[in-house]
Design a protein around this motif. Structure first.
Motif, PDB file in Angstrom:
ATOM      1  N   UNK A 131     -11.952   8.681  -3.239  1.00 25.10           N
ATOM      2  CA  UNK A 131     -12.933   8.361  -2.210  1.00 25.10           C
ATOM      3  C   UNK A 131     -14.116   7.648  -2.865  1.00 25.10           C
ATOM      4  N   UNK A 132     -14.535   6.569  -2.241  1.00 24.11           N
ATOM      5  CA  UNK A 132     -15.648   5.783  -2.752  1.00 24.11           C
ATOM      6  C   UNK A 132     -16.770   5.728  -1.723  1.00 24.11           C
ATOM      7  N   UNK A 133     -17.999   5.643  -2.187  1.00 21.18           N
ATOM      8  CA  UNK A 133     -19.174   5.425  -1.339  1.00 21.18           C
ATOM      9  C   UNK A 133     -19.734   4.056  -1.691  1.00 21.18           C
TER      10      UNK A 133
ATOM     11  N   UNK B 202     -14.918   4.728   1.649  1.00 19.75           N
ATOM     12  CA  UNK B 202     -13.589   4.127   1.600  1.00 19.75           C
ATOM     13  C   UNK B 202     -12.660   5.117   0.904  1.00 19.75           C
ATOM     14  N   UNK B 203     -11.506   5.367   1.512  1.00 17.89           N
ATOM     15  CA  UNK B 203     -10.512   6.237   0.878  1.00 17.89           C
ATOM     16  C   UNK B 203      -9.302   5.402   0.501  1.00 17.89           C
ATOM     17  N   UNK B 204      -8.985   5.396  -0.782  1.00 13.21           N
ATOM     18  CA  UNK B 204      -7.928   4.528  -1.289  1.00 13.21           C
ATOM     19  C   UNK B 204      -6.893   5.318  -2.080  1.00 13.21           C
ATOM     20  N   UNK B 205      -5.686   4.791  -2.086  1.00 13.00           N
ATOM     21  CA  UNK B 205      -4.630   5.328  -2.940  1.00 13.00           C
ATOM     22  C   UNK B 205      -4.522   4.436  -4.171  1.00 13.00           C
ATOM     23  N   UNK B 206      -4.141   5.045  -5.269  1.00 14.75           N
ATOM     24  CA  UNK B 206      -4.090   4.322  -6.543  1.00 14.75           C
ATOM     25  C   UNK B 206      -2.668   4.345  -7.091  1.00 14.75           C
ATOM     26  N   UNK B 207      -2.088   3.167  -7.259  1.00  8.21           N
ATOM     27  CA  UNK B 207      -0.771   3.045  -7.870  1.00  8.21           C
ATOM     28  C   UNK B 207      -0.946   2.563  -9.312  1.00  8.21           C
ATOM     29  N   UNK B 208      -0.084   3.047 -10.191  1.00  7.72           N
ATOM     30  CA  UNK B 208      -0.243   2.708 -11.605  1.00  7.72           C
ATOM     31  C   UNK B 208       1.041   2.113 -12.170  1.00  7.72           C
ATOM     32  N   UNK B 209       0.858   1.196 -13.111  1.00  4.85           N
ATOM     33  CA  UNK B 209       1.955   0.627 -13.887  1.00  4.85           C
ATOM     34  C   UNK B 209       1.558   0.723 -15.349  1.00  4.85           C
TER      35      UNK B 209
ATOM     36  N   UNK C  69      -3.827  -0.292  -9.216  1.00  3.37           N
ATOM     37  CA  UNK C  69      -3.853  -1.069  -7.984  1.00  3.37           C
ATOM     38  C   UNK C  69      -4.311  -0.152  -6.852  1.00  3.37           C
ATOM     39  N   UNK C  70      -5.379  -0.538  -6.157  1.00  2.00           N
ATOM     40  CA  UNK C  70      -5.945   0.287  -5.093  1.00  2.00           C
ATOM     41  C   UNK C  70      -5.503  -0.250  -3.728  1.00  2.00           C
ATOM     42  N   UNK C  71      -4.975   0.650  -2.891  1.00  2.00           N
ATOM     43  CA  UNK C  71      -4.501   0.261  -1.565  1.00  2.00           C
ATOM     44  C   UNK C  71      -5.023   1.256  -0.535  1.00  2.00           C
ATOM     45  N   UNK C  72      -5.023   0.831   0.739  1.00  2.00           N
ATOM     46  CA  UNK C  72      -5.428   1.698   1.841  1.00  2.00           C
ATOM     47  C   UNK C  72      -4.280   1.830   2.826  1.00  2.00           C
ATOM     48  N   UNK C  73      -4.299   2.901   3.604  1.00  2.00           N
ATOM     49  CA  UNK C  73      -3.285   3.089   4.637  1.00  2.00           C
ATOM     50  C   UNK C  73      -3.416   1.964   5.661  1.00  2.00           C
ATOM     51  N   UNK C  74      -2.344   1.223   5.923  1.00  2.85           N
ATOM     52  CA  UNK C  74      -2.420   0.102   6.873  1.00  2.85           C
ATOM     53  C   UNK C  74      -2.964   0.532   8.237  1.00  2.85           C
ATOM     54  N   UNK C  75      -3.875  -0.264   8.762  1.00  4.40           N
ATOM     55  CA  UNK C  75      -4.439   0.008  10.077  1.00  4.40           C
ATOM     56  C   UNK C  75      -5.582   1.000  10.082  1.00  4.40           C
ATOM     57  N   UNK C  76      -5.886   1.586   8.931  1.00  5.92           N
ATOM     58  CA  UNK C  76      -6.970   2.564   8.860  1.00  5.92           C
ATOM     59  C   UNK C  76      -8.316   1.871   8.727  1.00  5.92           C
ATOM     60  N   UNK C  77      -9.380   2.650   8.920  1.00  2.00           N
ATOM     61  CA  UNK C  77     -10.727   2.121   8.741  1.00  2.00           C
ATOM     62  C   UNK C  77     -10.932   1.656   7.299  1.00  2.00           C
TER      63      UNK C  77
END
Length: 277
Positions: A226-228, A235-242, A253-261
């Motif tokens: 969660x970011x302010x 902003x709430x983001x998911x983090x994928x790693x390679x 890589x930071x992504x958000x749930x599609x269609x979310x705020x």
């Protein structure tokens, strides 16, 4: 030392390796499908009798130097080499890591993520490269110098590093960062850059010292964050790693749930990033 497992492992790898794989002629009289014991011994720089004893579970405890020679002779992969060392009762061999330059493969992937918050960090928490949207989200993390290059160090020494995260998430983030630095310190040892970071933080941060003494283990994944953000708000983001093959660099890589705020806000940050770029 697991003699039976070492013998079985060496035998299967010897039988799987063909003469052509190591530049040897097959010859018309070869009956075995793989290499002969004397060939492996020669490739590894040891006597045939010594190698044969290992396959027959009669050999003495091989030194790390002998195991490294066997790994070269049998053309073992890194994972296979590590497995051989563990069967013999040794820790996984130390490797020098590239900490300052982005792996070319990582860079090629990062270049294709120009519309996504993504960055490459090394095992010390130092950001090596960012996409423009990542700069818009996190700020320019490549500008720091000295020990402050490490996000782990900044988190415990610079209050501004915590402003981007809700207060209720600080303890979890602290524990996560200490776990990652603990792994880097265990890997690199005394006299390393990781050790310099640890020594400095033990002197400067009581929170770090408390968590360090608990020996936290890093999670095997990047949890949701969660970011302010000062411009777009929460902003709430998911983090994928390679992870790079030598495990010294990670692409986040930071992504958000599609269609979310948060997804809408991430799109806005992408626009901001394009303006910054």
């Amino acid at each position: 030392m697991n003699r039976a497992q070492i013998a079985s492992f060496l035998r299967t790898r010897r039988e799987a390796l063909q003469p052509e794989d190591v530049g040897l002629p097959r010859g018309p009289r070869r009956r075995t499908g793989g290499l002969r014991r004397e060939e492996v011994a020669a490739l590894s720089g040891m006597s045939t009798d010594y190698y044969s004893r290992l396959e027959q579970q009669r050999g003495s405890h091989p030194s790390e130097q002998m195991l490294a020679a066997l790994a070269r002779g049998l053309r073992l992969s890194r994972a296979e080499r590590d497995h051989l060392f563990q069967l013999a009762g040794y820790a996984i061999p130390h490797r020098a890591v590239r900490a300052d330059h982005v792996n070319p493969g990582m860079m090629r992937i990062l270049d294709r993520l120009h519309d996504t918050p993504a960055q490459v960090v090394n095992h010390l928490g130092e950001t090596l490269a960012q996409t423009p949207p990542a700069v818009a989200l996190l700020g320019d993390e490549t500008r720091h110098t000295g020990l402050a290059r490490s996000a782990h160090h900044r988190w415990f020494t610079d209050p501004r590093a915590r402003a981007l995260h809700p207060v209720e998430d600080h303890e979890t983030q602290s524990r996560l960062l200490v776990g990652h630095l603990h792994a880097a310190y265990t890997r690199d040892g005394r006299g390393s850059r990781a050790a310099t970071l640890v020594d400095d933080l033990l002197e400067r941060s009581t929170e770090f010292t408390r968590l360090w003494q608990e020996h936290p283990v890093p999670a095997g994944y990047c949890p949701p964050k969660r970011f302010l953000h000062p411009e777009v708000g929460p902003v709430e983001l998911h983090c994928q790693t390679l992870v790079d093959p030598d495990e010294s660099q990670t692409l986040l890589v930071f992504t958000a749930v599609p269609g979310s705020e948060s997804d809408d806000k991430l799109r806005l940050l992408t626009v901001i990033g394009a303006q910054l770029g």
